[in-house]
Design an enzyme around this catalytic site. Structure first.
Site, PDB file in Angstrom:
ATOM      1  N   ASP A  33       0.847  -1.193   0.000  1.00 46.11           N
ATOM      2  CA  ASP A  33       0.000   0.000   0.000  1.00 46.11           C
ATOM      3  C   ASP A  33       0.885   1.246   0.000  1.00 46.11           C
ATOM      4  OD1 ASP A  33      -2.533  -1.639   0.647  1.00 46.11           O
ATOM      5  OD2 ASP A  33      -1.163  -2.137   2.273  1.00 46.11           O
ATOM      6  N   TYR A 203       5.668 -14.482   0.141  1.00 50.56           N
ATOM      7  CA  TYR A 203       5.027 -14.670   1.438  1.00 50.56           C
ATOM      8  C   TYR A 203       5.528 -15.995   2.000  1.00 50.56           C
ATOM      9  CZ  TYR A 203       2.060 -11.022  -0.566  1.00 50.56           C
ATOM     10  OH  TYR A 203       1.614  -9.855  -1.149  1.00 50.56           O
ATOM     11  N   GLN A 258      13.262   1.709  -3.020  1.00 49.83           N
ATOM     12  CA  GLN A 258      12.585   1.289  -4.264  1.00 49.83           C
ATOM     13  C   GLN A 258      13.477   1.415  -5.499  1.00 49.83           C
ATOM     14  OE1 GLN A 258       8.822   3.389  -4.321  1.00 49.83           O
ATOM     15  NE2 GLN A 258       7.719   1.564  -3.676  1.00 49.83           N
ATOM     16  N   ARG A 274       5.806 -10.621  -5.451  1.00 52.02           N
ATOM     17  CA  ARG A 274       4.522 -10.837  -4.772  1.00 52.02           C
ATOM     18  C   ARG A 274       3.669  -9.569  -4.849  1.00 52.02           C
ATOM     19  NH1 ARG A 274       6.538 -10.486   1.617  1.00 52.02           N
ATOM     20  NH2 ARG A 274       5.913  -8.309   1.864  1.00 52.02           N
ATOM     21  N   GLY A 275       2.499  -9.603  -4.200  1.00 47.51           N
ATOM     22  CA  GLY A 275       1.688  -8.399  -4.010  1.00 47.51           C
ATOM     23  C   GLY A 275       1.325  -7.707  -5.310  1.00 47.51           C
ATOM     24  N   GLU A 276       1.584  -6.416  -5.355  1.00 46.66           N
ATOM     25  CA  GLU A 276       1.244  -5.643  -6.563  1.00 46.66           C
ATOM     26  C   GLU A 276       2.456  -4.890  -7.115  1.00 46.66           C
ATOM     27  OE1 GLU A 276      -2.544  -3.598  -6.816  1.00 46.66           O
ATOM     28  OE2 GLU A 276      -1.595  -1.893  -7.783  1.00 46.66           O
ATOM     29  N   ASP A 277       3.109  -4.127  -6.264  1.00 48.57           N
ATOM     30  CA  ASP A 277       4.142  -3.254  -6.822  1.00 48.57           C
ATOM     31  C   ASP A 277       5.362  -4.029  -7.321  1.00 48.57           C
ATOM     32  OD1 ASP A 277       5.107  -0.477  -7.303  1.00 48.57           O
ATOM     33  OD2 ASP A 277       6.696  -1.162  -5.959  1.00 48.57           O
ATOM     34  N   SER A 278       5.853  -4.993  -6.530  1.00 46.99           N
ATOM     35  CA  SER A 278       7.040  -5.739  -6.988  1.00 46.99           C
ATOM     36  C   SER A 278       6.691  -6.559  -8.230  1.00 46.99           C
ATOM     37  CB  SER A 278       7.599  -6.636  -5.879  1.00 46.99           C
ATOM     38  OG  SER A 278       6.635  -7.568  -5.446  1.00 46.99           O
TER      39      SER A 278
HETATM   40  O1  TRH Z   1       4.565  -6.085   0.475  1.00 46.18           O
HETATM   41  P1  TRH Z   1       3.503  -6.619  -0.412  1.00 46.18           P
HETATM   42  O2  TRH Z   1       3.040  -7.960  -0.123  1.00 46.18           O
HETATM   43  O3  TRH Z   1       2.314  -5.625  -0.384  1.00 46.18           O
HETATM   44  C1  TRH Z   1       0.959  -5.694  -0.582  1.00 46.18           C
HETATM   45  C2  TRH Z   1       0.223  -5.547   0.705  1.00 46.18           C
HETATM   46  O4  TRH Z   1       0.245  -6.770   1.407  1.00 46.18           O
HETATM   47  C3  TRH Z   1      -1.163  -5.114   0.430  1.00 46.18           C
HETATM   48  O5  TRH Z   1      -1.984  -5.170   1.569  1.00 46.18           O
HETATM   49  C4  TRH Z   1      -1.769  -5.885  -0.685  1.00 46.18           C
HETATM   50  O6  TRH Z   1      -2.963  -5.297  -0.966  1.00 46.18           O
HETATM   51  C5  TRH Z   1      -0.884  -5.797  -1.895  1.00 46.18           C
HETATM   52  O7  TRH Z   1       0.382  -6.341  -1.577  1.00 46.18           O
HETATM   53  C6  TRH Z   1      -1.449  -6.463  -3.098  1.00 46.18           C
HETATM   54  O8  TRH Z   1       4.016  -6.598  -1.950  1.00 46.18           O
HETATM   55  P2  TRH Z   1       4.305  -5.441  -2.994  1.00 46.18           P
HETATM   56  O9  TRH Z   1       3.034  -4.859  -3.492  1.00 46.18           O
HETATM   57  O10 TRH Z   1       5.203  -5.998  -3.977  1.00 46.18           O
HETATM   58  O11 TRH Z   1       5.059  -4.328  -2.174  1.00 46.18           O
HETATM   59  C7  TRH Z   1       6.379  -4.420  -1.776  1.00 46.18           C
HETATM   60  C8  TRH Z   1       7.029  -3.060  -1.866  1.00 46.18           C
HETATM   61  O12 TRH Z   1       8.268  -3.051  -1.197  1.00 46.18           O
HETATM   62  C9  TRH Z   1       7.309  -2.640  -3.292  1.00 46.18           C
HETATM   63  O13 TRH Z   1       7.061  -1.258  -3.434  1.00 46.18           O
HETATM   64  C10 TRH Z   1       8.801  -2.908  -3.466  1.00 46.18           C
HETATM   65  C11 TRH Z   1       9.282  -2.579  -2.083  1.00 46.18           C
HETATM   66  N1  TRH Z   1      10.573  -3.155  -1.684  1.00 46.18           N
HETATM   67  C12 TRH Z   1      11.662  -2.308  -1.603  1.00 46.18           C
HETATM   68  O14 TRH Z   1      11.558  -1.106  -1.915  1.00 46.18           O
HETATM   69  N2  TRH Z   1      12.858  -2.813  -1.188  1.00 46.18           N
HETATM   70  C13 TRH Z   1      13.018  -4.121  -0.844  1.00 46.18           C
HETATM   71  O15 TRH Z   1      14.136  -4.528  -0.467  1.00 46.18           O
HETATM   72  C14 TRH Z   1      11.894  -4.983  -0.956  1.00 46.18           C
HETATM   73  C15 TRH Z   1      12.023  -6.443  -0.608  1.00 46.18           C
HETATM   74  C16 TRH Z   1      10.672  -4.463  -1.368  1.00 46.18           C
END
Ligand code: TRH
Length: 387
Positions: A33, A203, A258, A274-278
């Site tokens: 988020d 996860y 990021q 995983r998730g959305e952004d990565s």
């Molecule tokens: O962390 P996520 O699982 O996030 C989410 C939340 O759980 C949310 O509630 C859910 O709705 C959504 O997923 C779908 O996964 P995500 O989205 O990939 O986010 C991780 C963020 O962390 C992303 O912006 C990349 C960043 N990141 C870094 O900047 N540096 C790092 O070393 C790592 C491992 C991640």
């Protein structure tokens, strides 16, 4: 002052820009988020807009942002329950992330503003078809003369696109050009003599011990870089039970910003995200990806997972048999207890088809580059709303 001291800090808007944005973000869990909202805020600010990001866990942003503070962004804690607002406090564009509901007093102040703000609910990304029919739909407020609009990120022209800021786009284009120049006939994939570099961000994953045992038997070198995620503890456990193993070469990485995370993706051959952004950033890196989708209680994530791989593999770079292997590995990763989740045969088959998977990833990224990015679409949409 109506609310609290942070209102005084609104950076001045350049007249040539949309103006002032208030982004509201509530963290459900993990980093996604905050991660999406930070990328959005940074992208808007890089184009000259002024942004206040209201977030209930501002400390997360310290981990996500790079070392250089960005101008035009003001990070504000989520307003307290007794915060009061006037029309003058309200920005030109109010964007709530993932239907997080701005405070009631703020919404009331929105209704008192002479020029109503554009109000956007930025939804979750999906590759499903229904996104197109819901994208940009209005939702009138039941009490106030305000209209909220849904904005759906997606992969097709009828959606809001994905976040892809100009600096990253420039990096990707340059990278893609270098790849074209470096390519030779029959290349385009892994050199069998080279190591396979895997980046892992997932996860809790029941397949980890069995997968590590398979990697340990690999004949070529495997480097497994593990980002801070539940897998780190699981892998430590496996290592303690398998002392002296030479394969895979495992490295536990610290959490990086990021921009550094994007570069980590670039440096690896196979991306577990995983998730959305990565998940989005892995696509922009143009590398094969195994998506660990965020699990939803009603299993809606399974449809979403399939919708993505249907589009992604619909490019038909991979043969039907190769697609089948890819889908089975993704399925196993997301549902380890389902029948057919044994990676013993699937994993070597997947590694063998890495060149074709890389080509698929590059062609997919090429398509994404043709799409208008999310912030450009959003700015164009709100410019039309605030007219
Ligand atoms: O962390 P996520 O699982 O996030 C989410 C939340 O759980 C949310 O509630 C859910 O709705 C959504 O997923 C779908 O996964 P995500 O989205 O990939 O986010 C991780 C963020 O962390 C992303 O912006 C990349 C960043 N990141 C870094 O900047 N540096 C790092 O070393 C790592 C491992 C991640």
């Amino acid at each position: 002052m109506s609310a609290t001291g942070y209102w005084m800090n609104f950076p001045a808007a350049s007249p040539s820009n949309i103006g002032r944005w208030d982004i509201f973000c509530r963290v459900i869990d993990n980093f996604g988020d905050a991660g999406v909202c930070w990328r959005l805020a940074a992208d808007l600010a890089s184009r000259g807009d002024s942004v206040r990001l209201f977030i209930d866990q501002p400390d997360l942003l310290a981990q996500l942002q790079g070392p250089t503070p960005l101008p035009h962004i003001d990070i504000c804690p989520w307003p307290t329950a007794d915060a009061q607002f006037t029309a003058a406090d309200v920005a030109d564009v109010v964007l709530e992330a993932f239907a997080c509901d701005p405070p009631a007093a703020y919404i009331e102040a929105m209704s008192q503003r002479a020029t109503r703000p554009a109000w956007i609910n930025l939804e979750y990304l999906s590759a499903e078809n229904w996104i197109e029919t819901h994208h940009r739909l209005p939702s009138p407020h039941p009490r106030y003369a305000l209209t909220k609009h849904f904005f759906f990120p997606g992969f097709t022209p009828g959606t809001g696109g994905i976040l892809r800021e100009p600096t990253r786009t420039a990096e990707i284009v340059e990278q893609a050009q270098r790849q074209v120049q470096a390519s030779v006939p029959n290349a385009g994939g892994l050199n069998p003599a080279e190591s396979l570099r895997i980046l892992l961000f997932c996860y809790e994953q029941a397949l980890i011990p069995a997968w590590l045992t398979i990697l340990a038997e690999s004949t070529s070198t495997v480097v497994l870089d593990v980002t801070p995620c539940p897998a780190q503890a699981q892998i430590r456990q496996w290592q303690s039970e398998h002392p002296g193993h030479s394969q895979p070469c495992i490295r536990a990485l610290p959490f990086v910003s990021q921009p550094d995370f994007d570069h980590l993706l670039d440096e690896h051959d196979l991306l577990f995200v995983r998730g959305e952004d990565s998940f989005v950033r892995a696509q922009l890196a143009g590398k094969p990806l195994i998506w660990h989708i965020y699990p939803q209680t009603d299993d809606a994530h399974r449809v979403k997972l399939q919708a993505f791989y249907d589009r992604y593999l619909g490019l038909e770079v991979l043969t039907a048999a190769e697609q089948d292997v890819y889908r089975k590995v993704v399925k196993a990763w997301n549902n380890p207890s389902a029948p057919g989740s044994d990676l013993t045969k699937l994993w070597p088959a997947l590694v063998k088809q890495m060149p074709a998977m890389l080509e698929n990833a590059r062609q997919w990224r090429h398509l994404l580059l043709q799409q208008v990015d999310l912030v450009s679409q959003l700015r164009e949409f709100v410019a039309h709303l605030v007219k």
